[in-house]
Motif scaffolding. Structure first.
Motif, short mmCIF file in Angstrom:
data_model
loop_
_atom_site.label_atom_id
_atom_site.label_comp_id
_atom_site.label_asym_id
_atom_site.label_seq_id
_atom_site.Cartn_x
_atom_site.Cartn_y
_atom_site.Cartn_z
N GLY B 96 1.21 -1.00 -14.18
CA GLY B 96 1.15 -1.83 -13.36
C GLY B 96 2.30 -2.33 -12.71
N SER B 99 5.00 1.14 -10.20
CA SER B 99 5.03 1.55 -8.41
C SER B 99 6.02 1.02 -7.82
N THR B 100 6.63 -0.04 -8.35
CA THR B 100 7.70 -0.76 -7.50
C THR B 100 8.91 -0.63 -7.74
N ASP B 103 11.28 1.47 -5.02
CA ASP B 103 11.91 0.47 -3.95
C ASP B 103 12.82 -0.38 -4.65
N PHE B 125 6.67 8.56 -8.78
CA PHE B 125 6.42 7.71 -9.67
C PHE B 125 4.97 8.13 -10.36
N VAL B 126 5.10 8.62 -11.85
CA VAL B 126 3.77 8.91 -12.43
C VAL B 126 3.46 7.97 -13.53
N GLY B 127 2.33 7.44 -13.36
CA GLY B 127 1.88 6.55 -14.50
C GLY B 127 1.61 7.20 -15.66
#
Lengths: 618, 312
Positions: B96, B99-100, B103, B125-127
């Protein structure tokens, strides 16, 4: 004598020429470009090009050419990606209130190439730069929401039928309705069964309470999930379109994932804001007692608020909301069965339907409006620093008169065109996401890395190819040169196929092209070694050529099929770049077999097939 | 030019030492999988990788401190390809929020003026959930490929050949993976793609030799099984070496010029070519001999019906 019939030679020639034509667009340079379109309601006119040119000149950004595209768009071409990024900034800062711009890559094709409908290979994100996002849709939440709607509906049904119940609730993936006595349960069961025929119902007795449980069937769950996914794709597509990307790809992947690919896009932060944006709808009554003009002049009536339509006309609406977008369960466009005019039919959930019935009963003959509310985030450069601003945009998208009281299901008629009906249905549906989403994978490739990858990929292919050619020429002399010609034809045909089917070329895909060169060499080597062997065994030249090709053929097919199996598995399992590799490998094997077995044979036949020879330059 | 005229090497003479050697290498490989494990890339572990570019060679110490100030203490920082490119690795985080991260890394680096102007080259980015799925799918893909090949070779040849081919292929996969494991080279999705392609490629070689063995069993009526196998390997030796040499040239170009992103892929292929060549001779062919192939197994079954009777 080794001769191909004329038709066979012509066929081979035809295939190679077709390949050359199809592969042609790839030799033209791919310009870094910016696509400019007008923001909603505006138009790109001839003056726009001049305006942009002036702005870029003022900022000293050289622009190569400005093309007008179909659909009211302009394409600005630049010599380098540095110029392109600079120009993007200039347009963002000076003209973003009227135009939106998107980074893209566009082949500079001559008019006649474009007229033939030829296109170059599609470059993958790792080569052209861009953003790839994999989104996971929370399916459990989608199912829960559906159950929650059933809970509401059942509660309403029971109340309307005056059946006494204790509770209605959601428990372990099903709706549980509790009754105090058997009689009311049986009555309740009938009510529920009448309305929800397709749900799985069960009656039980537990701790002195009488229960009816209602569960979704697997087929229904599948349907709910499909709907949620489809709805989310629609919503995301609308939002991404607002972002202004040249060729966005939004596609379903598997049962619960959505892939979003934005070639040329550079700001993953902004994408995430857009994807996570909240948009919703509200149904409100139009205030007919006061004038919108008064409100515009600053004399707004208490209990009313001034809105604007898409074209900027003022509309005064009541403050009280009748229903909101998340209460819309479905919306579809069609034609009214009586008048034949375009319409949109809308379904609300139970609480929304109840409110709608109350309000419409009291207000027959009055107009009602649909307001579209969206949180848009824009980035502006203030003193050279990007500043993000979120603004709430509220627009009236439709006003319609209430003809008669209605509830959960109703139709909006009186729309101008089928297109308008379609768009309205889309907007109604796209207001909110059907299920929460989460980004599970993200890949952003900057334009400089993309260009680097292309350069390195191309350089390694060229060097690898030349090394192979040099070796073949030295080792097999004239036959080596034939092999080199055939290898070149192989690469051309492969590029032609990839361009024709618009397959995506990725960096591993480029590696795949180089590998197929290796494979194609193998076929040639197999044949030539076989011919040498036959010559050593004392066979005549023509017999050696014949048996060499003939015997090597079976081996070539056998040995290539195994690699093809690997390529097929790779394609079905891989994603993105790996898929690109699998595609080039698969088609590369096909073209290498064709060129090495049939193509090189044709050349050898033409050169040596009709002569009496005592030796071969092999 | 001809480098290999008629060779007559007793390949099968040292088949036992070769088998022991192969087994030993494979055992070392498997031991390495168990004890050393793999340096799985982002694709499989999940996490975030940010590649940034600077106009001047970047000072990693400064980059690290800028990141630490931005709250990224456990970030791995290294040069990537050249000193102007820097690769920053961040471990997987709770679902959750991942992904930020990219940045925020850029933000942390661009607020630090000491290191110079920073340009984003790539963010991945890979979960961790996706990564786990990829490991599973990758394993399945290797398995499916092997099964597909087993079936194909069994249909086209004979079961002993199919078994030999699969043993040789598994051998190659283990050797390639072992190189990645022992030298702790990052194993990413493109490396996996290379492993799958190697399965096809190494088999290509095996099939060429098998093809010749089959042909020679039908053609050469004298000699033992081992003689025939040796003859077949000798006859195809020139092709084997030329083909692999040439492919090697192409892959070397890829390895040295293709850039960092394709490095793992090219390396896997380089190793695969070498082990593939060895295994088609000493694993695939030896296996067929050990499994007890005989001439009778490969003679074409006599056709029944009028075609046979009609012969003069």
């Amino acid at each position: 004598m080794n001769q191909y019939p004329l038709w066979k030679n012509l066929l081979i020639l035809g295939i190679v020429l077709t390949g050359l034509v199809l592969a042609l667009p790839n030799i033209f340079s791919q310009d870094p470009a910016i696509e400019v379109a007008a923001v909603r309601g505006g138009h790109v006119t001839e003056a726009t090009a001049g305006e942009i040119r002036a702005a870029l000149e003022a900022a000293q950004v050289p622009v190569k050419r400005i093309d007008t595209l179909a659909g009211g768009k302009l394409l600005l071409r630049f010599a380098s990606s540095g110029d392109q990024l600079h120009a993007e900034e200039v347009i963002e800062n000076t003209l973003s209130d009227r135009y939106r711009s998107a980074l893209t890559l566009s082949a500079d094709l001559p008019r006649w190439v474009r007229a033939l409908g030829l296109r170059p290979m599609n470059l993958g994100l790792d080569l052209r730069g861009g953003i790839y996002v994999l989104i996971d849709v929370d399916m459990d939440a989608a199912l829960d929401q559906a159950l929650e709607r059933h809970v509401e509906d059942i509660r309403t049904q029971l109340r309307d039928a005056k059946v006494r119940y204790v509770t209605v609730g959601r428990e372990k993936g099903r709706v549980v309705v509790k009754f105090a006595e058997v009689a009311s349960r049986d009555a309740g069961e009938k009510v529920i069964a009448k309305e929800f025929r397709d749900l799985k119902m069960q009656t039980l007795e537990q701790d002195g309470e009488f229960l009816v449980t209602v569960a979704q069937t697997p087929a229904q769950q599948k349907q709910i999930q499909d709907f949620a996914l489809q709805q989310n794709i629609t919503t995301l597509r609308n939002r991404v379109n607002a972002l202004g990307v040249a060729e966005p790809i939004i596609a379903r992947q598997g049962d619960r994932r959505i892939v979003v690919q934005l070639p040329g896009a550079q700001d993953p932060g902004r994408l995430k804001e857009i994807l996570g944006a909240t948009a919703t709808l509200e149904y409100r009554l139009v205030d007919t007692e006061h004038s919108a003009a008064d409100a515009e002049a600053g004399r707004a009536a208490v209990g009313s608020r001034l809105y604007k339509t898409r074209d900027g006309k003022p509309v005064l609406l009541k403050r009280r909301v009748i229903a909101t977008g998340d209460q819309i369960t479905d919306a579809s466009s069609g034609f009214d069965s009586q008048s034949g005019t375009p319409m949109v039919s809308v379904s609300l959930d139970a609480p929304g339907g109840r409110r709608m019935r109350e309000m419409t009963t009291e207000n027959v003959g009055k107009p009602m409006a649909v307001v579209f509310i969206e949180n848009r985030t824009t980035t502006k450069q203030v003193d050279g620093k990007p500043v993000k601003r979120t603004e709430k945009v509220e627009e009236v998208i439709s006003v319609a008169t209430i003809r008669e009281p209605f509830g959960r299901r109703f139709q909006t008629t009186g729309l101008d065109s089928a297109d308008e009906a379609h768009n309205l249905a889309l907007l109604l549906r796209s207001g909110a996401l059907a299920a929460p989403i989460q980004i599970v994978e993200e890949r952003t490739v900057g334009p400089s890395l993309g260009q680097d990858n292309i350069d390195k990929g191309v350089r390694s292919v060229v060097v690898g190819f030349l090394l192979v050619c040099a070796f073949m020429g030295v080792y097999y002399r004239v036959f080596g040169m034939i092999a080199n010609l055939v290898l070149l034809a192989n690469v051309v045909l492969l590029v032609a196929i990839l361009s024709a089917i618009q397959a995506t070329l990725t960096l591993p895909g480029i590696a795949g092209i180089l590998l197929t060169v290796g494979m194609a060499v193998d076929a040639n080597v197999l044949i030539y070694e076989r011919i040498r062997e036959e010559l050593r065994n004392g066979n005549s030249v023509q017999a050696a050529i014949y048996t060499g090709y003939d015997k090597a053929m079976a081996t070539i097919i056998d040995s290539n099929v195994t690699t093809m199996i690997a390529a097929v598995v790779l394609f079905s399992f891989g994603t993105g770049p790996v898929k690109g590799f699998a595609i080039t490998l698969f088609f590369g094997i096909l073209t290498s077999m064709f060129t090495a077995v049939i193509g090189s044979r044709a050349i050898v036949n033409l050169m040596y097939g009709h002569r009496r020879l005592t030796s071969l330059p092999i | 030019m001809e480098l290999f005229k008629r060779t007559n090497i007793d390949f099968m003479y040292i088949r036992w030492p070769a088998i022991w050697l192969s087994s030993l290498i494979n055992l070392i490989g498997i031991a390495s999988f168990i004890f050393l494990g793999f340096n799985f890339g982002l694709d499989f572990t999940g996490g975030t990788v940010v590649e940034v570019g600077y106009a001047q060679p970047a000072n990693l110490v400064q980059v690290r401190s800028a990141l630490a100030e931005g709250g990224f203490k456990e970030a791995g920082v290294q040069h990537f390809g050249s000193t102007r490119e820097v690769l920053i690795r961040l471990p997987p985080v709770a679902e959750g929020t991942g992904s930020t991260l990219g940045d925020r890394v850029i933000a942390a680096l661009s607020t630090d003026p000491e290191v110079g102007e920073v340009k984003l080259r790539r963010v991945e980015f890979v979960g961790s959930q996706v990564g786990g799925e990829l490991v599973e799918q990758g394993g399945l893909a290797i398995l499916y490929t092997l099964i597909g090949i087993l079936i194909y070779v069994a249909i086209r040849f004979e079961w002993r050949f199919a078994v030999g081919a699969v043993i040789a292929t598994v051998h190659d996969v283990i050797v390639v993976l072992a190189v990645f494991s022992i030298f702790h080279i990052e194993f990413d999705l493109t490396a996996l793609a290379a492993v799958l392609a190697i399965i096809g490629y190494s088999l290509n070689d095996t099939v060429v030799i098998y093809d010749r063995i089959r042909e020679n069993f039908r053609r050469v009526r004298k000699g033992t099984v081992i003689d025939v196998v040796d003859l077949s390997i000798n006859e195809t030796l020139s092709r084997t070496i030329i083909t692999h040499g040439v492919t090697m040239l192409a892959v070397l170009a890829l390895y040295f010029l293709g850039g960092q992103v394709i490095h793992g892929f090219a390396l896997a292929f380089l190793v695969g070519i070498v082990t593939g060549t060895y295994s088609s001779i000493y694993v695939a062919s030896s296996s067929v001999v050990l499994l007890g192939i005989s001439r009778a197994d490969l003679l074409p079954t006599p056709k029944e019906g009028p075609g046979v009777d009609a012969r003069p």
